[in-house]
Design an enzyme around this catalytic site. Structure first.
Site, PDB file in Angstrom:
ATOM      1  N   TYR A 208       0.820  -1.221   0.000  1.00  0.00           N
ATOM      2  CA  TYR A 208       0.000   0.000   0.000  1.00  0.00           C
ATOM      3  C   TYR A 208       0.853   1.269   0.000  1.00  0.00           C
ATOM      4  O   TYR A 208       0.364   2.343  -0.311  1.00  0.00           O
ATOM      5  CB  TYR A 208      -0.934   0.034   1.216  1.00  0.00           C
ATOM      6  CG  TYR A 208      -2.011  -1.042   1.207  1.00  0.00           C
ATOM      7  CD1 TYR A 208      -2.198  -1.853   0.100  1.00  0.00           C
ATOM      8  CD2 TYR A 208      -2.838  -1.233   2.294  1.00  0.00           C
ATOM      9  CE1 TYR A 208      -3.171  -2.838   0.087  1.00  0.00           C
ATOM     10  CE2 TYR A 208      -3.818  -2.218   2.283  1.00  0.00           C
ATOM     11  CZ  TYR A 208      -3.972  -3.016   1.180  1.00  0.00           C
ATOM     12  OH  TYR A 208      -4.939  -3.993   1.169  1.00  0.00           O
TER      13      TYR A 208
ATOM     14  N   LYS B 247       3.930 -15.213   1.601  1.00  0.00           N
ATOM     15  CA  LYS B 247       3.852 -15.909   0.309  1.00  0.00           C
ATOM     16  C   LYS B 247       5.296 -16.161  -0.132  1.00  0.00           C
ATOM     17  O   LYS B 247       5.733 -15.782  -1.225  1.00  0.00           O
ATOM     18  CB  LYS B 247       3.070 -15.018  -0.682  1.00  0.00           C
ATOM     19  CG  LYS B 247       2.727 -15.647  -1.986  1.00  0.00           C
ATOM     20  CD  LYS B 247       1.644 -16.717  -1.911  1.00  0.00           C
ATOM     21  CE  LYS B 247       1.400 -17.330  -3.264  1.00  0.00           C
ATOM     22  NZ  LYS B 247       0.633 -18.589  -3.205  1.00  0.00           N
TER      23      LYS B 247
ATOM     24  N   ASP C 124      -2.468 -18.178   0.767  1.00  0.00           N
ATOM     25  CA  ASP C 124      -3.592 -18.894   0.147  1.00  0.00           C
ATOM     26  C   ASP C 124      -4.059 -20.033   1.039  1.00  0.00           C
ATOM     27  O   ASP C 124      -5.253 -20.246   1.249  1.00  0.00           O
ATOM     28  CB  ASP C 124      -3.229 -19.386  -1.268  1.00  0.00           C
ATOM     29  CG  ASP C 124      -1.826 -19.977  -1.348  1.00  0.00           C
ATOM     30  OD1 ASP C 124      -1.028 -19.791  -0.407  1.00  0.00           O
ATOM     31  OD2 ASP C 124      -1.522 -20.634  -2.358  1.00  0.00           O
TER      32      ASP C 124
ATOM     33  N   ASP D  20      -5.102  -7.218   5.654  1.00  0.00           N
ATOM     34  CA  ASP D  20      -6.354  -6.539   5.305  1.00  0.00           C
ATOM     35  C   ASP D  20      -7.419  -7.576   4.954  1.00  0.00           C
ATOM     36  O   ASP D  20      -8.548  -7.548   5.453  1.00  0.00           O
ATOM     37  CB  ASP D  20      -6.068  -5.612   4.095  1.00  0.00           C
ATOM     38  CG  ASP D  20      -7.211  -4.667   3.807  1.00  0.00           C
ATOM     39  OD1 ASP D  20      -8.225  -4.697   4.526  1.00  0.00           O
ATOM     40  OD2 ASP D  20      -7.089  -3.889   2.841  1.00  0.00           O
TER      41      ASP D  20
ATOM     42  N   ASP E 235     -10.557  -9.343   7.674  1.00  0.00           N
ATOM     43  CA  ASP E 235     -11.986  -9.261   7.341  1.00  0.00           C
ATOM     44  C   ASP E 235     -12.595 -10.660   7.281  1.00  0.00           C
ATOM     45  O   ASP E 235     -13.711 -10.874   7.766  1.00  0.00           O
ATOM     46  CB  ASP E 235     -12.186  -8.573   5.979  1.00  0.00           C
ATOM     47  CG  ASP E 235     -12.428  -7.084   6.138  1.00  0.00           C
ATOM     48  OD1 ASP E 235     -12.161  -6.550   7.236  1.00  0.00           O
ATOM     49  OD2 ASP E 235     -12.884  -6.441   5.174  1.00  0.00           O
TER      50      ASP E 235
END
Ligand code: NAD
Length: 363
Positions: A143, A194, A226, A250, A254
């Site tokens: 970001y 990852k 994943d 992020d 959620d």
């Protein structure tokens, strides 16, 4: 001996003032019980700050927050301010506050309360007993990495670019928050990356693995993001604390939060290296129900509990507040967002009164 804490309150917009009033009442009651003295000072942020001071984050607000031991925020935003230019939007005030306080760690619990287990979209046996804390890096990663932008290529095509980058020191400081959070919980930390594809993730994994030497009592594991997403839905009870970067956090926070099925119940904390953290509900200002005594104040109250535990180092007081929330739910009280058959529907104020009564009875 009485301990004193200076708390800046940011009620903000919409349902913010209604739910903040409940949190202040219960904090005062908890304070009496645990010999904690809270000096509350209220400041402006968001839409109400735009209306009264012309900007979403007045300098006085940032300064008041810097001078306090912790910041308790309700929510900001609303239709009224949606068409203003970006620098004048309520959300810009919140981002400015986080940056101004140097908050790089976001803690979001996903705890299934036994009384609300049927609010989840997953089967009871999968979610019953879930108690996860996601620690997300908040100020780095893709970001913020440079270069970023939409550029024209030589062939005339547009090309969008973001850069996922972490310095070792950024990984270390969020890693330590992860280990220390696990210490306050059940002693298990899962680091998500990852590393099979991304170099930045390989560095992440190397640094987290190296940090583990300082926390021998913590059981550390690693998952690719994943697989972590799959495991969260397959068998969420395997997780205690998860630490991860900005983008993965992020998404996973959620997903983890939605295991609980009720947005009016979810607190969060944002912490910096030193100085005050911000404690706030995950939900927004709910302008559709503002001023109608319909808001669920429990996410705000649980945010106050997080403030006691992670901001003021008062775990016993935090525990007491969390227990009071469980007890009012046991007594059958529900606001409309978590209402189910056979329960007693109450408004925001009556939920607050039930909490105070429960706390008084425990005295
Ligand atoms: P929202 O979370 O405010 O509301 C979503 C839905 O959940 C609404 O139906 C609302 O009534 C309900 N809800 C939320 N909190 C509740 C509570 N405590 N009790 C009962 N019901 C509750 O999200 P939104 O509608 O997308 O956004 C509304 C405003 O809030 C926007 O201006 C948005 O920018 C802002 N917002 C602020 C924050 C924040 O302050 N951190 C976070 C998200 C959204």
């Amino acid at each position: 001996m009485t301990q004193q804490f200076r708390i800046t309150l940011l009620p903000g917009d919409g349902i913010g003032p209604e739910i903040m009033a409940i949190a202040v009442d219960v904090l005062q009651r908890i304070g009496q019980r645990f010999d904690l003295q809270f000096e509350f000072q209220e400041a402006l942020i968001g839409g109400v700050a735009i209306d009264q001071a012309g900007v979403p984050l007045p300098d006085q607000t940032l300064e008041a927050c810097r001078q306090s031991d912790a910041v308790l925020l309700a929510a900001i935003g609303g239709y009224k301010w949606d068409s203003l230019p970006r620098q004048l939007r309520p959300e810009t005030g919140l981002l400015g506050l986080r940056a101004g306080l140097g908050l790089f760690a976001n803690l979001r619990p996903a705890t299934i309360l036994p009384q609300l287990v049927d609010a989840s979209s997953l089967k009871r046996e999968v979610v019953d007993g879930v108690d996860i804390m996601v620690v997300r890096e908040l100020t780095g990663g893709v970001y913020f990495g440079q270069p970023k932008g939409i550029f024209a290529t030589e062939s005339g095509q547009k090309r969008g670019v973001n850069t996922m980058a972490y310095q070792a020191s950024e990984i270390d400081r969020i890693g330590r928050v992860g280990f220390e959070t696990a210490q306050k919980r059940r002693g298990k930390l899962c680091s998500v990356d990852k590393a099979n594809v991304l170099e930045v993730s390989q560095l992440w994994r190397d640094r987290i693995t190296a940090l583990a030497a300082d926390y021998p009592e913590i059981e550390l594991s690693h998952l690719y993001v994943d697989n972590a997403a799959m495991q969260l839905l397959r068998w969420p009870k395997q997780f205690d604390t998860i630490v991860t970067g900005n983008l993965f956090g992020d998404i996973l926070s959620d997903a983890a939060a939605m295991l609980t099925g009720s947005i009016g119940m979810l607190p969060s904390a944002s912490l910096g290296e030193k100085g005050p953290g911000i404690f706030e509900p995950v939900h927004g200002s709910a302008p559709d129900i503002a001023g109608q005594d319909k808001a669920n104040p429990l996410a705000q109250v649980l945010s106050a509990a997080m403030m006691l535990r992670y901001g003021l180092d008062q775990p016993a007081a935090a525990e007491q507040l969390e227990q009071a929330v469980l007890q009012v739910l046991d007594q059958g009280y529900r606001t409309s967002d978590i209402m189910s058959e056979g329960m007693i529907q109450v408004g925001c104020q009556a939920m607050g009164a039930a909490l105070l009564k429960t706390l008084d009875q425990e005295n």
